[in-house]
Design a protein around this motif. Structure first.
Motif, PDB file in Angstrom:
ATOM      1  N   ASN A 147      80.550 103.460 -26.358  1.00  0.00           N
ATOM      2  CA  ASN A 147      81.907 103.253 -25.856  1.00  0.00           C
ATOM      3  C   ASN A 147      81.993 101.878 -25.216  1.00  0.00           C
ATOM      4  N   PHE A 148      81.540 100.876 -25.931  1.00  0.00           N
ATOM      5  CA  PHE A 148      81.453  99.511 -25.426  1.00  0.00           C
ATOM      6  C   PHE A 148      82.811  98.820 -25.481  1.00  0.00           C
ATOM      7  N   ASN A 149      83.147  98.088 -24.431  1.00  0.00           N
ATOM      8  CA  ASN A 149      84.386  97.307 -24.348  1.00  0.00           C
ATOM      9  C   ASN A 149      85.638  98.137 -24.637  1.00  0.00           C
ATOM     10  N   GLY A 150      85.641  99.386 -24.172  1.00  0.00           N
ATOM     11  CA  GLY A 150      86.834 100.216 -24.315  1.00  0.00           C
ATOM     12  C   GLY A 150      87.101 100.729 -25.713  1.00  0.00           C
ATOM     13  N   SER A 151      86.071 100.743 -26.561  1.00  0.00           N
ATOM     14  CA  SER A 151      86.246 101.230 -27.927  1.00  0.00           C
ATOM     15  C   SER A 151      85.058 102.109 -28.319  1.00  0.00           C
TER      16      SER A 151
END
Length: 162
Positions: A118-122
Motif C-alpha cells: 500500500n505504498f504512496n496511497g495505492s
C-alpha cells in the motif's frame, strides 16, 4: 516462470483482477472478475459463471463457509490468471457479493509468491509462480539498517583519532 502485478486505484480492501475461466475440455471460455481471498481454502465460481459457460457439475461437496457447513456443486475448470498462468482446479459454486464472479483461493496462491503493498496511497498486489524466494520484511529492514550504518559509520568520540 510467470508473474503479474495488479495496481489498484487508491487504497482498496478487495484485491480483484480479470481472469479467464473455461471448461478444460472446451476451447472457449470467458473473462470474469476474480476476488483474491487468502481466507478461502479453495477457489470457487459463482452460479453466474457456471451458467454463462454451461458448466456441468462434476458432483457435490461439503463446503465450510462463514455461514457454517453446506453442500455445493463443484466443477472442474481451467483458471487463466494474468501473466498466462493456467490452473486446472476443482472449484465449488458459491454466492457472490455482487462485484466479483470468481474466488481465487489458497489452492492457487500456494503455488507461488503472493504479496500486497500500500505504498504512496495505492494498493498493488503481485503473484508469481513458482515461488522464488522468501518474502521477509524483517530481514529486509535489518539489511537496510546494516547498509545505512556501513555507509555512515558513527564519528569517533571527540578527542580520539580515527
Amino acid at each position: 516462470m510467470s508473474s503479474f502485478t495488479a495496481p489498484c486505484p487508491g487504497i482498496v480492501n478487495k484485491l480483484k483482477c480479470w481472469v479467464g475461466i473455461k471448461d478444460p475440455s472446451m476451447s472457449k471460455g470467458d473473462v470474469f472478475v476474480a476476488l483474491w481471498d487468502t481466507g478461502a481454502t479453495n477457489s470457487a465460481v459463482t452460479e453466474k459463471v457456471a451458467k454463462a459457460l454451461g458448466l456441468v457439475p462434476a458432483g457435490k461437496t461439503k463446503v465450510h463457509g462463514v455461514n457454517g457447513l453446506s453442500e455445493a456443486n463443484f466443477y472442474v475448470v481451467e483458471i487463466i490468471l494474468p501473466g498466462n498462468m493456467h490452473f486446472v482446479r476443482n472449484v465449488t459454486e458459491c454466492k457472490s457479493a455482487g462485484d466479483w464472479d470468481v474466488l481465487v483461493g489458497m489452492d492457487i496462491m500456494s503455488f507461488g509468491d503472493f504479496s500486497v503493498s500500500n505504498f504512496n496511497g495505492s494498493t498493488t498486489f503481485s503473484f508469481r509462480v513458482p515461488s522464488r524466494a522468501v518474502i521477509d520484511y524483517v530481514a529486509e529492514e535489518r539489511a537496510a539498517v546494516a547498509a545505512a550504518q556501513a555507509a555512515n559509520p558513527p564519528a569517533p568520540p571527540e578527542g580520539q583519532n580515527s
